[in-house]
Enzyme design. Structure first.
Site, PDB file in Angstrom:
ATOM      1  N   GLN A 161      34.428  41.280  46.479  1.00 52.63           N
ATOM      2  CA  GLN A 161      34.319  41.126  45.030  1.00 52.63           C
ATOM      3  C   GLN A 161      34.969  39.802  44.649  1.00 52.63           C
ATOM      4  O   GLN A 161      36.182  39.631  44.750  1.00 52.63           O
ATOM      5  CB  GLN A 161      35.005  42.273  44.291  1.00 52.63           C
ATOM      6  CG  GLN A 161      34.801  42.217  42.777  1.00 52.63           C
ATOM      7  CD  GLN A 161      35.694  43.180  42.029  1.00 52.63           C
ATOM      8  OE1 GLN A 161      36.903  42.949  41.935  1.00 52.63           O
ATOM      9  NE2 GLN A 161      35.126  44.265  41.525  1.00 52.63           N
ATOM     10  N   LYS A 163      36.149  37.271  41.945  1.00 55.95           N
ATOM     11  CA  LYS A 163      36.514  37.191  40.538  1.00 55.95           C
ATOM     12  C   LYS A 163      36.021  35.871  39.942  1.00 55.95           C
ATOM     13  O   LYS A 163      36.065  34.825  40.588  1.00 55.95           O
ATOM     14  CB  LYS A 163      38.026  37.306  40.361  1.00 55.95           C
ATOM     15  CG  LYS A 163      38.593  38.663  40.735  1.00 55.95           C
ATOM     16  CD  LYS A 163      38.088  39.756  39.812  1.00 55.95           C
ATOM     17  CE  LYS A 163      38.763  41.085  40.097  1.00 55.95           C
ATOM     18  NZ  LYS A 163      38.233  42.173  39.230  1.00 55.95           N
ATOM     19  N   GLU A 217      28.923  41.835  37.981  1.00 55.52           N
ATOM     20  CA  GLU A 217      29.676  42.979  37.443  1.00 55.52           C
ATOM     21  C   GLU A 217      30.344  42.618  36.120  1.00 55.52           C
ATOM     22  O   GLU A 217      31.078  41.631  36.035  1.00 55.52           O
ATOM     23  CB  GLU A 217      30.727  43.433  38.457  1.00 55.52           C
ATOM     24  CG  GLU A 217      31.510  44.654  38.009  1.00 55.52           C
ATOM     25  CD  GLU A 217      32.375  45.243  39.099  1.00 55.52           C
ATOM     26  OE1 GLU A 217      33.213  46.120  38.789  1.00 55.52           O
ATOM     27  OE2 GLU A 217      32.224  44.837  40.275  1.00 55.52           O
ATOM     28  N   ASP A 240      31.478  47.975  34.255  1.00 52.14           N
ATOM     29  CA  ASP A 240      32.824  48.445  34.587  1.00 52.14           C
ATOM     30  C   ASP A 240      33.551  48.816  33.306  1.00 52.14           C
ATOM     31  O   ASP A 240      33.587  49.976  32.894  1.00 52.14           O
ATOM     32  CB  ASP A 240      33.564  47.364  35.377  1.00 52.14           C
ATOM     33  CG  ASP A 240      34.954  47.792  35.824  1.00 52.14           C
ATOM     34  OD1 ASP A 240      35.524  48.726  35.242  1.00 52.14           O
ATOM     35  OD2 ASP A 240      35.503  47.170  36.763  1.00 52.14           O
ATOM     36  N   LYS A 264      36.558  53.660  36.876  1.00 51.94           N
ATOM     37  CA  LYS A 264      38.006  53.821  36.934  1.00 51.94           C
ATOM     38  C   LYS A 264      38.350  55.276  36.671  1.00 51.94           C
ATOM     39  O   LYS A 264      38.043  55.823  35.613  1.00 51.94           O
ATOM     40  CB  LYS A 264      38.693  52.920  35.906  1.00 51.94           C
ATOM     41  CG  LYS A 264      38.376  51.439  36.097  1.00 51.94           C
ATOM     42  CD  LYS A 264      38.884  50.936  37.439  1.00 51.94           C
ATOM     43  CE  LYS A 264      38.684  49.433  37.622  1.00 51.94           C
ATOM     44  NZ  LYS A 264      37.274  49.068  37.854  1.00 51.94           N
TER      45      LYS A 264
END
Length: 367
Positions: A161, A163, A217, A240, A264
């Site tokens: 992933q 950022k 994402e 997300d 989450k």
């Protein structure tokens, strides 16, 4: 079994490595731990740890205030009847999803201990053990990002992933191309902006990277902005921060806004809420992860137990903050990443053992 006491603890989680994203760098977050005592020898542990300092709905102090309302309402309730536990919490307050999630996790821990079963077995059984995970590549230069990507793949990671956001999109585009060039066949690349791009920036990035195999994402701040961008993207879109509840997730799937989710656990009601989302995603063939914002071994164990029950081809992994933590609560079975995977703790409930007095004196106690 009846709840006799609810203790609340606060602990600063020291970090051993930096972690940054589009909006801020994470720094030694404060976690809130819940311990539920019963009229048996069993105790249950829960945890909620917002990532700080970041703009978000809940913070440690607000969660601890919510527990001041919810804790007394649990006294005398049977924690094995988790649906009734949620009814008792709903009767006291609206919202408070972080505090409710910590309590939910503690009740599942108690349920597993009472029946000598792992939480993953109570949820239908582990389909994966160990569980795949993904590793974050923090915002950096193209060179440092590509170097870390190569290192992580050599260590066995198959999900990366990257950022992005919080800087000029040209810098993000250069970093994405650099990492994509070293990404091996069979390795998944997710570009996570944490709401850091506008709609137009999202489209610029997707156009500039249209020939690269990757997933974008949560590029934009709101669901509506992501939905607008989705129509023009050249890549799949993962939600997300906008995936806030079951109804929103169902709408995103049915409308074609989202191709998957980064979930989450403590945003959607704990293990109980994540179970419902797992079943919906299985029914609609939609990939998702089982993560949390941050936290120690309690949160990590909960994520790994639930994540292990996903169909492997629909699992985006179970992220835990283990690589950044200074130490474990449970030195033996605290979840940790080995060769890009995480073993499910073997014991009943969460499968971890917290030493007596580990969190010091409670900051609040309800009996």
């Amino acid at each position: 079994m009846k709840v006799t006491q609810v203790n609340v603890y606060a602990k600063r989680l020291a970090m051993t490595a930096g972690y940054n994203m589009s909006s801020a760098a994470v720094g030694d977050p404060e976690t809130t731990v819940v311990k539920i005592l019963t009229d048996t020898s069993h105790v249950g542990w829960g945890e909620i740890c917002p990532t700080g300092p970041l703009p978000q709905v809940e913070h440690a102090q607000s969660i601890q205030a919510d527990l001041g309302l919810l804790g007394p309402a649990l006294i005398g309730v049977d924690p094995e009847r988790i649906g009734l536990v949620h009814d008792a919490m709903t009767a006291i307050m609206d919202g408070g999803h972080g505090a409710r999630s910590a309590i939910d996790i503690a009740c599942w821990d108690l349920l597993g201990k009472a029946h000598n079963r792992r939480i993953c077995d109570l949820l239908g059984g582990a389909r994966m053990d160990p569980v795949s995970t993904y590793h974050v590549i923090p915002i950096g230069t193209p060179e440092t990002s590509a170097q870390l990507a190569e290192t992580l793949q050599a260590e066995g990671h198959t999900k990366l992933q990257l950022k992005s956001g919080g800087r000029h999109v040209d810098e993000d585009i250069d970093a994405i191309h650099a990492v994509a060039r070293v990404t091996r066949p069979g390795v998944d690349l997710f570009v996570d902006c944490n709401r850091g791009w506008t709609v137009s920036e999202t489209l610029l990035v997707s156009q500039a990277c249209r020939d690269l195999k990757l997933v974008i994402e949560q590029p934009c701040a709101t669901y509506a902005e992501c939905a607008t961008a989705r129509k023009h993207l050249h890549h799949p879109l993962i939600l997300d921060e906008s995936a806030t509840d079951l109804a929103t997730i169902a709408r995103a799937i049915s409308s074609g806004v989202a191709d998957g989710f980064g979930m989450k656990l403590t945003r959607i009601g704990g293990i109980s809420g994540m179970r419902a989302i797992r079943d919906l995603c299985h029914a609609t063939n939609t990939p998702t992860s089982c993560d949390d914002s941050w936290g120690g071994d309690i949160i990590a164990a909960a994520c790994v137990h639930v994540g292990s029950t996903f169909h492997p081809h629909l699992s985006r992994g179970a992220w835990i903050s283990d690589p950044y933590q200074a130490k474990h609560y449970d030195d033996l079975h605290g979840p940790r990443i080995v060769n890009g995977t995480i073993a499910v703790p073997p014991g009943p409930g969460l499968g971890i053992t917290i030493p007596d007095g580990y969190f010091g004196s409670p900051i609040a106690s309800y009996a």
